[in-house]
Design an enzyme around this catalytic site. Structure first.
Site, PDB file in Angstrom:
ATOM      1  N   HIS A  25      -5.796 -41.824 -51.713  1.00 47.52           N
ATOM      2  CA  HIS A  25      -6.482 -41.462 -50.464  1.00 47.52           C
ATOM      3  C   HIS A  25      -7.736 -40.664 -50.777  1.00 47.52           C
ATOM      4  CE1 HIS A  25      -5.642 -37.083 -50.180  1.00 47.52           C
ATOM      5  NE2 HIS A  25      -4.588 -37.384 -50.904  1.00 47.52           N
ATOM      6  N   CYS A  26      -8.701 -40.721 -49.854  1.00 48.87           N
ATOM      7  CA  CYS A  26      -9.894 -39.877 -49.950  1.00 48.87           C
ATOM      8  C   CYS A  26      -9.824 -38.881 -48.801  1.00 48.87           C
ATOM      9  CB  CYS A  26     -11.164 -40.726 -49.920  1.00 48.87           C
ATOM     10  SG  CYS A  26     -11.358 -41.687 -48.410  1.00 48.87           S
ATOM     11  N   ALA A  27     -10.960 -38.393 -48.339  1.00 52.33           N
ATOM     12  CA  ALA A  27     -10.954 -37.367 -47.293  1.00 52.33           C
ATOM     13  C   ALA A  27     -10.448 -37.890 -45.955  1.00 52.33           C
ATOM     14  CB  ALA A  27     -12.363 -36.795 -47.115  1.00 52.33           C
ATOM     15  N   ARG A  29      -9.362 -41.663 -45.560  1.00 49.62           N
ATOM     16  CA  ARG A  29      -8.749 -42.987 -45.592  1.00 49.62           C
ATOM     17  C   ARG A  29      -7.624 -43.097 -46.610  1.00 49.62           C
ATOM     18  NH1 ARG A  29     -14.261 -46.467 -46.552  1.00 49.62           N
ATOM     19  NH2 ARG A  29     -15.611 -44.695 -46.177  1.00 49.62           N
TER      20      ARG A  29
END
Length: 461
Positions: A25-27, A29
């Protein structure tokens, strides 16, 4: 719906556990590598209340949940898959490579993005501290000689001084090398025995004679290109050594030779060459900025959100860091343009809220627009504006208008990683006029995007 419930619903909608190769995951998504995307139930995903958008891009299937929620869902999701809580970045990258072949430019941009995204929190913290110091100094809240001011000044500059160490660690992970050796190489390039170029002024560095070569004892604090090149070379050296060094002495011999060889090559060749390349890129951008002026702001502000669609916007951090590290520039003139493009998406989303009759779209629009004003645009772009198409175009027009204005008024920042309202903290230290024009630029962006969207006829089918 709690995160465990969401995680349980996601697995069958994505084609089952066996169809999910890896998860990160990113910030905002959840980023997944899916073996067969034809098994995904897109309609079912869209019906989950907290899903703000789901799409395939650059070898990954991405589901937008927004900041604060995505990390909790990721933790529950990997437990649901009976996987480790943190999937190894190298494994995820390998799965992506198997999934698709990128062109060289896309691979390079993705590489920079992967290196810089993990260190953004450190840069953001330093930028905010610089903003706080600027306000303390401007409004005379405390004396500049006070212990509090001196300590905060130390805290604010630390991330930029040790930037090569942070990049060294992150880049080594990306290149499949030992990240701690990468940090050591970053430490060599910022060693206290080397003159800090940030405090160079009129001072001249001493020179050391090594086998007839004259080496300037100047450090690379705050620079980007030298450490990136050094770690790339280090990864090749380390991998080459591991092929020929016997396993019985690998732990001793490989790190030893890797550090010595890379250290010499970095200080004698890579460092000076990398500094030259970094300065050349920064000065070229400065010249383009000066010559193209408002047109550059309109172009960059209008196109930035399209770049966000690819997820490659994080690769720009390398360029922004180079602008800040160059003593002849020392400011970030690109970030205000990106910021205007981001808040414009929020302005368009706000207009959608008042115009739409779709209950889910209305529910997503307000929090996603607020998120955009705070610098996180993925929820509003993928959850609202891009789905309806016309609001995305309206936001691009708003971003172009605001971008042109901030370039016209020479608005700059003293860090990177923050956009929208939070960027005010890193615009304020450079003068009240700079801050006011930045706020006006945001208002123009939001207003134009809102107005253009308002007069568009939306198709919500």
């Amino acid at each position: 719906m709690d995160v465990k419930e969401i995680a349980k619903k996601l697995v069958p909608l994505l084609g089952g556990k066996e169809n999910i190769a890896s998860a990160q995951h990113c910030a905002t998504r959840l980023r997944l590598v899916i073996r067969d995307e034809s098994k995904i139930d897109q309609k079912g995903l869209d019906e989950i209340e907290d899903v703000k958008g789901a799409f395939s891009n650059s070898g990954q299937f991405q589901i937008i949940f927004g900041t604060g929620l995505v990390n909790k869902i990721h933790a529950a999701f990997v437990k649901e898959l009976d996987a480790e809580e943190a999937a190894a970045p190298v494994d995820h990258q390998e799965e992506m490579k198997k999934k698709m072949k990128m062109n060289p430019f896309a691979r390079f941009a993705r590489m920079l993005s992967n290196i810089f995204v993990p260190i953004i929190p450190a840069i953001v913290a330093s930028g905010l501290l610089m903003g706080l110091l600027g306000m303390m100094k401007a409004f005379h809240w405390v004396s500049e000689d006070s212990a509090l001011f001196v300590l905060l000044d130390m805290f604010s500059g630390a991330a930029f001084i040790i930037l090569p160490i942070l990049i060294g660690f992150s880049a080594a992970k990306e290149f499949g090398s030992n990240p701690y050796l990468g940090a050591v190489i970053g430490g060599i390039l910022t060693h206290p025995m080397l003159l800090n170029p940030w405090t160079l002024a009129d001072a001249k560095p001493e020179y050391m004679d090594l086998f007839g070569l004259s080496i300037p004892l100047i450090g690379y604090q705050g620079t980007v290109v030298p450490i990136l090149l050094a770690i790339y070379v280090m990864s090749k050296i380390e991998k080459g050594l591991r092929k020929i060094v016997p396993n019985s002495v690998d732990l001793l011999v490989t790190p030893f030779l890797t550090v010595i060889i890379t250290g010499f090559v970095s200080l004698v060749f890579i460092g000076p060459f990398g500094r030259y390349i970094g300065d050349l890129i920064s000065i070229s951008l400065q010249s383009l900025y000066d010559v193209a002026g408002v047109f550059a702001g309109i172009l960059f502000g209008g196109l930035y959100s399209t770049i966000v669609l690819t997820g490659l916007q994080h690769s720009f951090h390398a360029i922004e860091a180079g602008l800040l590290a160059n003593p002849k520039i020392g400011v970030n003139f690109l970030l205000p343009i990106w910021a205007c493009a981001n808040v414009a998406q929020g302005g368009a989303g706000l207009a959608v809220y008042f115009k739409t009759k779709n209950a889910k779209t209305k529910k997503i629009a307000i929090p996603a627009a607020i998120s955009s004003f705070l610098g996180i645009t993925e929820p509003i772009i993928f959850g609202v504006n891009l789905r309806l198409r016309k609001p995305f175009i309206a936001a691009a027009i708003g971003g172009a208008a605001g971008g042109g204005y901030v370039v016209l008024m020479h608005v700059v920042a003293n860090a990177y990683g923050l956009t929208g309202i939070p960027m005010m903290a890193i615009a304020a230290p450079l003068g009240m006029s700079n801050l006011i024009h930045y706020i006006i630029g945001m208002i123009i962006s939001v207003g134009v995007a809102f107005g253009v969207t308002w007069f568009m006829k939306l198709k919500e089918d």
